[in-house]
Write a protein that holds these residues in place. Structure first.
Motif, mmCIF file in Angstrom:
data_model
loop_
_atom_site.group_PDB
_atom_site.id
_atom_site.type_symbol
_atom_site.label_atom_id
_atom_site.label_comp_id
_atom_site.label_asym_id
_atom_site.label_seq_id
_atom_site.Cartn_x
_atom_site.Cartn_y
_atom_site.Cartn_z
ATOM 1 N N UNK A 69 1.477 11.595 -10.257
ATOM 2 C CA UNK A 69 0.937 12.961 -10.240
ATOM 3 C C UNK A 69 2.032 13.979 -10.537
ATOM 4 N N UNK A 70 3.221 13.753 -9.963
ATOM 5 C CA UNK A 70 4.336 14.649 -10.253
ATOM 6 C C UNK A 70 4.712 14.582 -11.738
ATOM 7 N N UNK A 71 4.658 13.375 -12.305
ATOM 8 C CA UNK A 71 4.998 13.221 -13.723
ATOM 9 C C UNK A 71 4.047 14.029 -14.592
ATOM 10 N N UNK A 72 2.759 14.031 -14.261
ATOM 11 C CA UNK A 72 1.787 14.818 -15.028
ATOM 12 C C UNK A 72 2.118 16.313 -14.948
ATOM 13 N N UNK A 73 2.476 16.774 -13.749
ATOM 14 C CA UNK A 73 2.829 18.178 -13.566
ATOM 15 C C UNK A 73 4.056 18.528 -14.402
ATOM 16 N N UNK A 74 5.080 17.685 -14.309
ATOM 17 C CA UNK A 74 6.308 17.951 -15.064
ATOM 18 C C UNK A 74 6.066 17.873 -16.573
ATOM 19 N N UNK B 209 3.176 5.762 -3.023
ATOM 20 C CA UNK B 209 4.334 6.465 -3.571
ATOM 21 C C UNK B 209 4.255 6.515 -5.094
ATOM 22 N N UNK B 210 3.807 5.409 -5.710
ATOM 23 C CA UNK B 210 3.679 5.380 -7.166
ATOM 24 C C UNK B 210 2.671 6.427 -7.631
ATOM 25 N N UNK B 211 1.547 6.555 -6.921
ATOM 26 C CA UNK B 211 0.542 7.558 -7.286
ATOM 27 C C UNK B 211 1.117 8.966 -7.184
ATOM 28 N N UNK C 104 0.835 -1.205 0.000
ATOM 29 C CA UNK C 104 0.000 0.000 0.000
ATOM 30 C C UNK C 104 0.867 1.252 0.000
ATOM 31 N N UNK C 105 1.923 1.231 0.815
ATOM 32 C CA UNK C 105 2.831 2.375 0.883
ATOM 33 C C UNK C 105 3.495 2.588 -0.472
#
Length: 124
Positions: A64-69, A58-60, A53-54
């Motif tokens: 999300x960071x990848x979408x921003x970048x 972290x993958x999520x 789960x952890x």
């Protein structure tokens, strides 16, 4: 000889009744004493599920960071295309400095992203 065989049969009968009653007794009272291995694997499974789960959270976060970048990269690429058809002066130099700063941060993030997903795919 008959008495000895009779006593022997009586003892065998008593032992068989005793064994049958013991095998029919409930095992729940002393569960921890009789099955230590099972509880150990249950705890390992819980630990694995929590780690999974952890790791998924972290993958999520990384996704999300990848979408921003990726959105930022598209913006910078569009700006760079616009500058290709203009004369380059001080404005371009300022823009280029900001672009290079952003690009360095992006490359550091991309290295961390690739490192995480390399270990993520080894884990699953």
């Amino acid at each position: 000889m008959r008495k000895i065989i009779g006593i022997f049969l009586a003892v065998c009968f008593v032992l068989s009744v005793t064994v049958a009653s013991v095998s029919a007794a409930p095992w729940d009272k002393d569960k921890n004493k009789r099955d230590d291995g099972k509880n150990r694997f249950d705890n390992d499974k819980k630990k694995f599920d929590n780690d999974r789960k952890k790791f998924d959270n972290d993958r999520k976060k990384w996704d999300n960071d990848r979408k921003k970048w990726d959105n930022d990269r598209k913006k910078w690429d569009n700006d760079r295309k616009k500058w290709n058809f203009k004369k380059h002066g001080n404005d371009y130099k300022r823009w280029n400095i900001q672009y290079m700063k952003w690009y360095q941060m992006y490359m550091k993030w991309l290295f961390g992203y690739n490192k995480f997903f390399g270990s993520y795919h080894k884990y699953y």
